[in-house]
Design a protein around this motif. Structure first.
Motif, PDB file in Angstrom:
ATOM      1  N   ARG A 168      10.988  -8.484  29.455  1.00  0.00           N
ATOM      2  CA  ARG A 168      10.710  -7.654  28.123  1.00  0.00           C
ATOM      3  C   ARG A 168      11.162  -8.385  27.024  1.00  0.00           C
ATOM      4  O   ARG A 168      10.486  -8.528  25.909  1.00  0.00           O
ATOM      5  N   PHE A 169      12.511  -8.824  27.138  1.00  0.00           N
ATOM      6  CA  PHE A 169      12.855  -9.578  26.105  1.00  0.00           C
ATOM      7  C   PHE A 169      12.027 -10.770  25.732  1.00  0.00           C
ATOM      8  O   PHE A 169      12.144 -11.286  24.711  1.00  0.00           O
ATOM      9  N   MET A 170      11.660 -11.491  26.781  1.00  0.00           N
ATOM     10  CA  MET A 170      10.854 -12.733  26.619  1.00  0.00           C
ATOM     11  C   MET A 170       9.791 -12.452  25.793  1.00  0.00           C
ATOM     12  O   MET A 170       9.127 -13.307  25.061  1.00  0.00           O
ATOM     13  N   LEU A 171       8.982 -11.457  26.304  1.00  0.00           N
ATOM     14  CA  LEU A 171       7.447 -11.115  25.799  1.00  0.00           C
ATOM     15  C   LEU A 171       7.950 -10.646  24.193  1.00  0.00           C
ATOM     16  O   LEU A 171       6.993 -11.116  23.364  1.00  0.00           O
TER      17      LEU A 171
ATOM     18  N   LEU B 246      -0.311 -14.770  27.124  1.00  0.00           N
ATOM     19  CA  LEU B 246      -1.290 -13.739  27.993  1.00  0.00           C
ATOM     20  C   LEU B 246      -0.849 -13.733  29.133  1.00  0.00           C
ATOM     21  O   LEU B 246      -0.789 -12.440  29.903  1.00  0.00           O
ATOM     22  N   TYR B 247      -0.539 -14.810  29.918  1.00  0.00           N
ATOM     23  CA  TYR B 247      -0.022 -14.723  31.401  1.00  0.00           C
ATOM     24  C   TYR B 247       1.039 -13.853  31.608  1.00  0.00           C
ATOM     25  O   TYR B 247       1.151 -13.221  32.594  1.00  0.00           O
TER      26      TYR B 247
ATOM     27  N   TYR C 287       3.844  -8.989  33.464  1.00  0.00           N
ATOM     28  CA  TYR C 287       4.692  -7.740  33.382  1.00  0.00           C
ATOM     29  C   TYR C 287       3.900  -6.543  33.477  1.00  0.00           C
ATOM     30  O   TYR C 287       4.531  -5.607  34.270  1.00  0.00           O
ATOM     31  N   LEU C 288       2.636  -6.423  32.937  1.00  0.00           N
ATOM     32  CA  LEU C 288       1.777  -5.150  33.298  1.00  0.00           C
ATOM     33  C   LEU C 288       1.570  -5.179  34.722  1.00  0.00           C
ATOM     34  O   LEU C 288       1.710  -3.775  35.413  1.00  0.00           O
ATOM     35  N   SER C 289       1.528  -6.157  35.559  1.00  0.00           N
ATOM     36  CA  SER C 289       1.393  -6.069  36.952  1.00  0.00           C
ATOM     37  C   SER C 289       2.498  -5.557  37.681  1.00  0.00           C
ATOM     38  O   SER C 289       2.463  -4.601  38.590  1.00  0.00           O
ATOM     39  N   ILE C 290       3.790  -6.424  37.481  1.00  0.00           N
ATOM     40  CA  ILE C 290       5.033  -6.130  38.331  1.00  0.00           C
ATOM     41  C   ILE C 290       5.475  -4.748  38.026  1.00  0.00           C
ATOM     42  O   ILE C 290       5.727  -4.208  39.092  1.00  0.00           O
ATOM     43  N   TYR C 291       5.364  -4.189  36.939  1.00  0.00           N
ATOM     44  CA  TYR C 291       6.055  -3.130  36.450  1.00  0.00           C
ATOM     45  C   TYR C 291       5.053  -1.943  36.568  1.00  0.00           C
ATOM     46  O   TYR C 291       5.414  -0.747  36.105  1.00  0.00           O
ATOM     47  N   GLN C 292       3.958  -2.208  36.639  1.00  0.00           N
ATOM     48  CA  GLN C 292       2.800  -1.284  36.923  1.00  0.00           C
ATOM     49  C   GLN C 292       2.703  -0.183  35.523  1.00  0.00           C
ATOM     50  O   GLN C 292       3.013   0.827  35.768  1.00  0.00           O
TER      51      GLN C 292
END
Length: 369
Positions: free
Chosen positions: A155-158, A192-193, A198-203
């Motif tokens: 999250r911090f990286m994003l 974007l990747y 992140y959206l996929s891993i943490y649903q």
């Protein structure tokens, strides 16, 4: 967008539908941008607002295609055969559009043009393909980075990536120190990747109503920013300001893309027949892009279509809708033919051979360490 990833996407028909709709949005966006429809109306007028609202609503489509790769590939292994499929398909359409361009008079048989035709990925005949090629090569490294991160670190990286490659280059539009090129760059594809992974891993989930509402709000903000900035750019001579503020990397476009993406994550296709149709059509979407947006034919295509031939807004919008539908259908028909040719010429054993050779080279490198 890429045809070779249909095996991953088949698990989620909602995302397959996203690919179909996004491709139509790309054609519509190109009609307003490349087709010159967006410049026919004076800034600040109602037609200007409508054209650019449609443009910004469609602006999310390219970001979403890249996010689909991150959503599904963060835990998958890349294969040389997939890159092989991309290269052959891009080469086919590069040659096809070059020949069309020769007959149309929009391309010439010079040595430089022939080199670009035969090596389209390295020469950016299709900018998306060139950036995507680099992204795909980098996926093993990107996945290692993702695997090493905790949720808080990811999250911090994003947040850092957003500040460096979205907010900063948009606010400081006069400089491109981050080399994000208004989103027309593999650097932005990396962002974007990581976001989609992140959206996929943490649903990550949001209600469909909220997703759509925020998508429209951020798209509307993009239009209002453009209207405000158009006068400033003209009066102060700030060249490139509008392009940057409406680029793929723009915070409003980025957030609209995430919301649009999450909306389709929630979609569940009911019934086998609609699902089969969607799953059959979606893998052909890449061909629509390759057919209509080649450097060799782009200018000629939109010049002949002449979207601005109708003066009134309703007539122009109707013509734009018809053109969008016709280009999309033509792309699907041509790519259906291409897929049959590909399966006839390059059978599965060819792709297996490509993977075997690559694996052998990789093992040789490992032994030499």
């Amino acid at each position: 967008m890429m045809t070779q990833q249909s095996d991953h996407f088949s698990r989620h028909a909602g995302f397959e539908l996203l690919r179909i709709i996004s491709m139509m949005m790309i054609v519509l966006m190109h009609g307003i941008g490349h087709g010159g429809l967006g410049t026919t109306a004076a800034p600040g007028t109602f037609p200007y607002f409508i054209y650019w609202l449609l443009f910004m609503l469609g602006r999310v489509s390219t970001n979403c295609f890249v996010m689909l790769t991150g959503y599904f590939m963060w835990q998958s292994k890349t294969k040389a055969s997939r890159l092989f499929r991309i290269e052959i398909q891009v080469l086919f359409y590069s040659l096809l559009t070059f020949v069309i361009g020769l007959f149309a008079g929009s391309s010439s048989p010079s040595a430089g043009t022939l080199l670009r035709t035969v090596f389209p990925t390295t020469s950016c005949v299709y900018w998306f393909c060139s950036c995507y090629f680099i992204l795909y090569l980098a996926i093993p490294l990107l996945n290692k980075i993702i695997a090493s991160l905790t949720r808080a670190q990811h999250r911090f990286m994003l947040i850092v990536l957003f500040l460096l490659f979205s907010l900063w280059p948009t606010v400081c539009f006069w400089s491109d120190m981050s080399r994000v090129e208004n989103g027309y760059s593999y650097v932005w594809f990396f962002v974007l990747y990581f976001t989609a992974a992140y959206l996929s891993i943490y649903q990550v989930r949001m209600s469909s109503a909220l997703c759509l509402s925020l998508y429209f709000v951020f798209s509307l903000l993009s239009v209002l920013v453009r209207i405000s900035a158009s006068g400033i750019e003209a009066r102060m001579g700030l060249e490139g300001m509008l392009d940057t503020l409406g680029g793929y990397q723009s915070p409003t476009v980025f957030f609209a893309s995430v919301c649009f993406f999450l909306f389709f994550q929630n979609i569940k296709i009911q019934g086998n027949r609609p699902k089969k149709i969607i799953l059959a059509i979606a893998p052909l979407s890449f061909g629509v892009y390759l057919l209509h947006d080649s450097d060799f034919t782009r200018a000629f295509l939109w010049e002949k279509i002449a979207l601005s031939r109708f003066g009134s807004l309703p007539a122009s919008l109707g013509y734009l809708a018809i053109v969008t539908l016709c280009i999309t259908c033509a792309g699907y028909l041509v790519d259906t033919l291409y897929q049959k040719i590909y399966r006839l010429v390059f059978r599965k054993k060819v792709e297996r051979k490509v993977d075997e050779i690559t694996a052998r080279i990789y093992r040789s490198i490992k032994k030499g360490e």
